[in-house]
Write a protein that holds these residues in place. Structure first.
Motif, PDB file in Angstrom:
ATOM      1  N   ILE A 196      24.574   6.028   4.713  1.00 56.66           N
ATOM      2  CA  ILE A 196      24.396   5.518   3.353  1.00 56.66           C
ATOM      3  C   ILE A 196      23.278   6.280   2.655  1.00 56.66           C
ATOM      4  N   LEU A 197      22.172   6.499   3.348  1.00 60.11           N
ATOM      5  CA  LEU A 197      21.056   7.213   2.740  1.00 60.11           C
ATOM      6  C   LEU A 197      21.431   8.639   2.365  1.00 60.11           C
ATOM      7  N   GLU A 198      22.223   9.291   3.196  1.00 60.00           N
ATOM      8  CA  GLU A 198      22.666  10.651   2.882  1.00 60.00           C
ATOM      9  C   GLU A 198      23.523  10.665   1.620  1.00 60.00           C
ATOM     10  N   ILE A 199      24.404   9.691   1.506  1.00 60.76           N
ATOM     11  CA  ILE A 199      25.281   9.614   0.339  1.00 60.76           C
ATOM     12  C   ILE A 199      24.474   9.267  -0.906  1.00 60.76           C
ATOM     13  N   VAL A 200      23.619   8.266  -0.790  1.00 60.67           N
ATOM     14  CA  VAL A 200      22.829   7.804  -1.933  1.00 60.67           C
ATOM     15  C   VAL A 200      21.899   8.909  -2.422  1.00 60.67           C
ATOM     16  N   ASP A 201      21.384   9.707  -1.509  1.00 63.63           N
ATOM     17  CA  ASP A 201      20.462  10.769  -1.881  1.00 63.63           C
ATOM     18  C   ASP A 201      21.094  11.769  -2.848  1.00 63.63           C
ATOM     19  N   GLU A 202      22.401  11.905  -2.805  1.00 63.65           N
ATOM     20  CA  GLU A 202      23.105  12.856  -3.656  1.00 63.65           C
ATOM     21  C   GLU A 202      23.445  12.296  -5.038  1.00 63.65           C
ATOM     22  N   LEU A 203      23.211  11.024  -5.268  1.00 66.21           N
ATOM     23  CA  LEU A 203      23.573  10.387  -6.533  1.00 66.21           C
ATOM     24  C   LEU A 203      22.440  10.478  -7.545  1.00 66.21           C
ATOM     25  N   ASP A 204      22.787  10.279  -8.810  1.00 71.63           N
ATOM     26  CA  ASP A 204      21.746  10.254  -9.835  1.00 71.63           C
ATOM     27  C   ASP A 204      20.993   8.922  -9.763  1.00 71.63           C
ATOM     28  N   GLU A 205      19.866   8.859 -10.435  1.00 73.72           N
ATOM     29  CA  GLU A 205      18.983   7.695 -10.336  1.00 73.72           C
ATOM     30  C   GLU A 205      19.667   6.390 -10.745  1.00 73.72           C
ATOM     31  N   SER A 206      20.478   6.431 -11.775  1.00 69.70           N
ATOM     32  CA  SER A 206      21.157   5.226 -12.248  1.00 69.70           C
ATOM     33  C   SER A 206      22.085   4.657 -11.179  1.00 69.70           C
ATOM     34  N   LYS A 207      22.866   5.515 -10.550  1.00 75.45           N
ATOM     35  CA  LYS A 207      23.778   5.058  -9.505  1.00 75.45           C
ATOM     36  C   LYS A 207      23.007   4.555  -8.290  1.00 75.45           C
ATOM     37  N   LYS A 208      21.911   5.232  -7.938  1.00 68.34           N
ATOM     38  CA  LYS A 208      21.070   4.776  -6.821  1.00 68.34           C
ATOM     39  C   LYS A 208      20.567   3.366  -7.074  1.00 68.34           C
ATOM     40  N   GLN A 209      20.058   3.138  -8.288  1.00 71.44           N
ATOM     41  CA  GLN A 209      19.521   1.822  -8.630  1.00 71.44           C
ATOM     42  C   GLN A 209      20.599   0.753  -8.577  1.00 71.44           C
ATOM     43  N   THR A 210      21.780   1.069  -9.078  1.00 71.65           N
ATOM     44  CA  THR A 210      22.884   0.106  -9.066  1.00 71.65           C
ATOM     45  C   THR A 210      23.241  -0.289  -7.638  1.00 71.65           C
ATOM     46  N   ILE A 211      23.357   0.702  -6.772  1.00 75.75           N
ATOM     47  CA  ILE A 211      23.712   0.434  -5.378  1.00 75.75           C
ATOM     48  C   ILE A 211      22.623  -0.385  -4.695  1.00 75.75           C
ATOM     49  N   LEU A 212      21.368   0.006  -4.875  1.00 75.28           N
ATOM     50  CA  LEU A 212      20.271  -0.708  -4.235  1.00 75.28           C
ATOM     51  C   LEU A 212      20.146  -2.138  -4.749  1.00 75.28           C
ATOM     52  N   LEU A 213      20.333  -2.331  -6.053  1.00 78.84           N
ATOM     53  CA  LEU A 213      20.268  -3.685  -6.612  1.00 78.84           C
ATOM     54  C   LEU A 213      21.382  -4.562  -6.063  1.00 78.84           C
ATOM     55  N   GLU A 214      22.570  -3.987  -5.957  1.00 77.14           N
ATOM     56  CA  GLU A 214      23.689  -4.753  -5.424  1.00 77.14           C
ATOM     57  C   GLU A 214      23.417  -5.197  -3.990  1.00 77.14           C
ATOM     58  N   CYS A 215      22.905  -4.285  -3.191  1.00 79.35           N
ATOM     59  CA  CYS A 215      22.597  -4.615  -1.798  1.00 79.35           C
ATOM     60  C   CYS A 215      21.456  -5.625  -1.712  1.00 79.35           C
TER      61      CYS A 215
END
Length: 52
Positions: free
Chosen positions: A8-27
């Motif tokens: 998950i961290l490898e995938i998230v690292d490749e995303l832009d900040e907005s998508k990272k925040q969305t994923i982290l908030l959801e989790c």
């Protein structure tokens, strides 16, 4: 579980900040709830689908 977290961290690292925040908030919104484990499985599935 640690392997899944690394994936998950490898995938998230490749995303832009907005998508990272969305994923982290959801989790984070589900941590500590009965649905948490299911949410993690669902997130992993969706992240794997993004790689396809």
């Amino acid at each position: 579980m640690e392997d899944k977290i690394k994936q998950i961290l490898e995938i998230v690292d490749e995303l832009d900040e907005s998508k990272k925040q969305t994923i982290l908030l959801e989790c984070a919104s589900r941590i500590g709830t009965p649905e948490w484990a299911e949410a993690v499985k669902d997130l992993i599935r969706r992240m794997e689908n993004l790689n396809k």
